[in-house]
Design an enzyme around this catalytic site. Structure first.
Site, short mmCIF file in Angstrom:
data_model
loop_
_atom_site.label_atom_id
_atom_site.label_comp_id
_atom_site.label_asym_id
_atom_site.label_seq_id
_atom_site.Cartn_x
_atom_site.Cartn_y
_atom_site.Cartn_z
N CYS A 26 124.18 -77.83 32.86
CA CYS A 26 124.93 -77.25 31.74
C CYS A 26 126.14 -76.47 32.27
O CYS A 26 127.01 -77.05 32.90
CB CYS A 26 124.02 -76.39 30.87
SG CYS A 26 124.78 -75.96 29.29
N HIS A 45 120.36 -80.39 29.29
CA HIS A 45 119.31 -79.59 29.94
C HIS A 45 118.10 -80.48 30.24
O HIS A 45 117.31 -80.73 29.32
CB HIS A 45 118.87 -78.45 29.01
CG HIS A 45 119.86 -77.35 28.90
ND1 HIS A 45 119.88 -76.30 29.78
CD2 HIS A 45 120.86 -77.12 28.03
CE1 HIS A 45 120.86 -75.46 29.46
NE2 HIS A 45 121.48 -75.95 28.40
N GLU A 103 115.47 -79.69 31.71
CA GLU A 103 114.24 -78.89 31.54
C GLU A 103 113.90 -78.66 30.07
O GLU A 103 112.87 -78.10 29.74
CB GLU A 103 114.38 -77.55 32.28
CG GLU A 103 115.22 -76.48 31.61
CD GLU A 103 116.74 -76.69 31.69
OE1 GLU A 103 117.18 -77.80 32.04
OE2 GLU A 103 117.48 -75.72 31.38
#
Lengths: 217, 256
Positions: free
Chosen positions: A92, A198, A200
């Site tokens: 990001c 992202h 994650e």
């Protein structure tokens, strides 16, 4: 999701560069889930000596660069990568910081690991799509792109950003995402990786991308 | 293509999770209850995002709430937005450090622009969701704050317009009249939204079944739908809703 991380890879450790911006917990959780050890630090010596770095971040480009410079993290990253036996993944804002410049809060310089620039989305750029670009969107990439091994082009990833990296003349593997127009949603340049989305926060799709990154290191 | 989102809202107070109907809370159970009766892995695979709100009517126990954030986000690889009593940058930081990806600001949204600016300077505008609870009277739409207990004297349409200049990334429109009723969303409120409104809108209040979701998702002004109706969508409920929506030809995000 089944993960195929070998025992050798399990012996590796990821260093998450923590310069005080954004949610680091979820990255630790993702690596823990994959069976990979992770720690966080803002110390230049630790950053210089780690073989696997992750540069996360949400927030302001300018403030992030200031934090990074104040702590001499920029030199540690650049010198570490010169050794050629280490890899870094920017996520990001972390990916954007790897670029040349950003026009967030006036023009400021990035880490210049790749030559692409970061610019704010305008309503005309996105063809009246709302800003920020937030939610799940898919990526277009070459099938040889090692970051997306096992990923389909219909798979979606979580984005949340008002600035994006321009594709310009990027040399290397990359993906683009369409939001009114194309932007650079990830790249691979030798040992330098970046994702605007992202991983994650992108369910099993994102965990697979993190696994692919680790498998490459 | 950017997919529209389905968001699940969890309402927390004093170690327990709650159902809400017109903002009256009914206790459901603790985090342990939630984990036991709610297959969290399954749930996380059925929604695009989670909204966790501390709706404590009394004084908040911040450290206890932060431990709930930590526990919820442990094996949950989707974005989680956290709200409740964000009155300082310090509180915002506590939520982020506990695992929040985004912050939901309601009571201070129209009253403390400086706070929004402070938070945005560190975490960026895209990190802040401005949340509006509203209630219709005969000829008027009122904005309520502090869990619906006080109204603020501000014209609804003007308030929405002013959001464009606030450092926030998204907006939640939550109808207190529809909250928890399952009677469907309040689509009429969208007439109040300015044309070419630039920030994504999360629509909330009244979802009772998958048809309500589809109607909302098909609306051009709506970017995401949220439901807090724990019991309506318990067990595989959310997963079923997702399948039904996809079967109707609506594209939602796709995961492995």
């Amino acid at each position: 999701m089944e993960t195929k991380i070998s025992n050798i890879l399990k012996s590796r450790k990821v260093l998450i560069i923590n310069y005080g911006m954004g949610n680091i917990k979820s990255l630790h959780a993702a690596f823990r889930y994959l069976g990979i050890r992770s720690e966080e630090s803002d110390r230049p010596d630790k950053i210089y000596n780690s073989n696997i770095l992750v540069l996360p971040g949400v927030g302001s480009f300018k403030k992030a660069m200031k934090n990074i410079k104040d702590k001499n993290i920029d030199e540690a990253i650049v010198n570490n990568l010169k050794k050629k036996n280490s890899s870094i993944l920017g996520i990001c804002l972390g990916m954007q910081l790897m670029g040349k410049t950003s026009n967030e809060d006036g023009l400021s310089k990035g880490l210049n690991l790749i030559e692409n620039n970061v610019r704010k989305f305008s309503f005309s750029d996105t063809k009246n799509n709302k800003i920020p670009h937030v939610g799940f969107n898919n990526l277009k990439f070459n099938s040889s792109n090692k970051l997306f091994k096992g990923i389909k082009k219909s798979h979606d990833f979580y984005f949340n950003h008002s600035y994006r990296m321009l594709i310009e003349k990027f040399k290397g593997d990359y993906s683009f995402t369409v939001y009114g127009q194309k932007f650079l949603s990830s790249f691979v340049k030798d040992n330098i990786f970046g994702t605007q989305f992202h991983p994650e926060k992108s369910q099993s799709n994102g965990l697979k991308v993190l696994e692919n990154f680790i498998n490459h290191t | 293509m950017l997919k529209k989102r389905i968001i699940f809202t969890l309402l927390y107070q004093d170690r327990n999770f709650f159902l809400s109907r017109n903002f009256n809370l009914q206790k459901i159970g603790s985090l342990e209850w939630l984990k036991k009766n709610y297959n969290f892995t399954l749930m996380a695979k059925s929604v695009d995002e989670i909204l966790l709100l501390d709706v404590s009517r009394k004084k908040q126990n911040t450290s206890e709430f932060c431990s709930i954030i930590k526990s919820l986000t442990k094996n949950c690889f989707i974005p989680i937005a956290v709200g409740g009593k964000i009155e300082s940058l310090d509180k915002a930081k506590k939520y982020i450090d506990s695992g929040a990806d985004k912050l939901v600001i309601n009571s201070k949204l129209f009253l403390n622009k400086k706070l929004l600016e402070k938070i945005a300077r560190v975490y960026g505008e895209q990190c802040i969701i401005g949340s509006i609870d509203y209630k219709r009277d005969e000829n008027n739409i009122r904005i309520l704050i502090n869990n619906g207990s006080n109204s603020i004297n501000i014209n609804f349409k003007k308030a929405l317009k002013s959001l464009i200049n606030l450092p926030i990334g998204e907006v939640i429109l939550n109808s207190i009249d529809r909250d928890g009723t399952g009677n469907g969303f309040d689509f009429k409120i969208l007439d109040q939204v300015p044309n070419k409104f630039i920030k994504p809108i999360i629509f909330s209040g009244g979802a009772g079944n998958y048809k309500h979701f589809i109607l909302a998702l098909k609306n051009k002004k709506i970017d995401a739908v949220a439901t807090a109706n724990l019991l309506n969508f318990v067990g595989s409920g959310l997963q079923d809703v997702r399948k039904l929506i996809i079967n109707q030809g609506f594209e939602l995000s796709e995961w492995m």
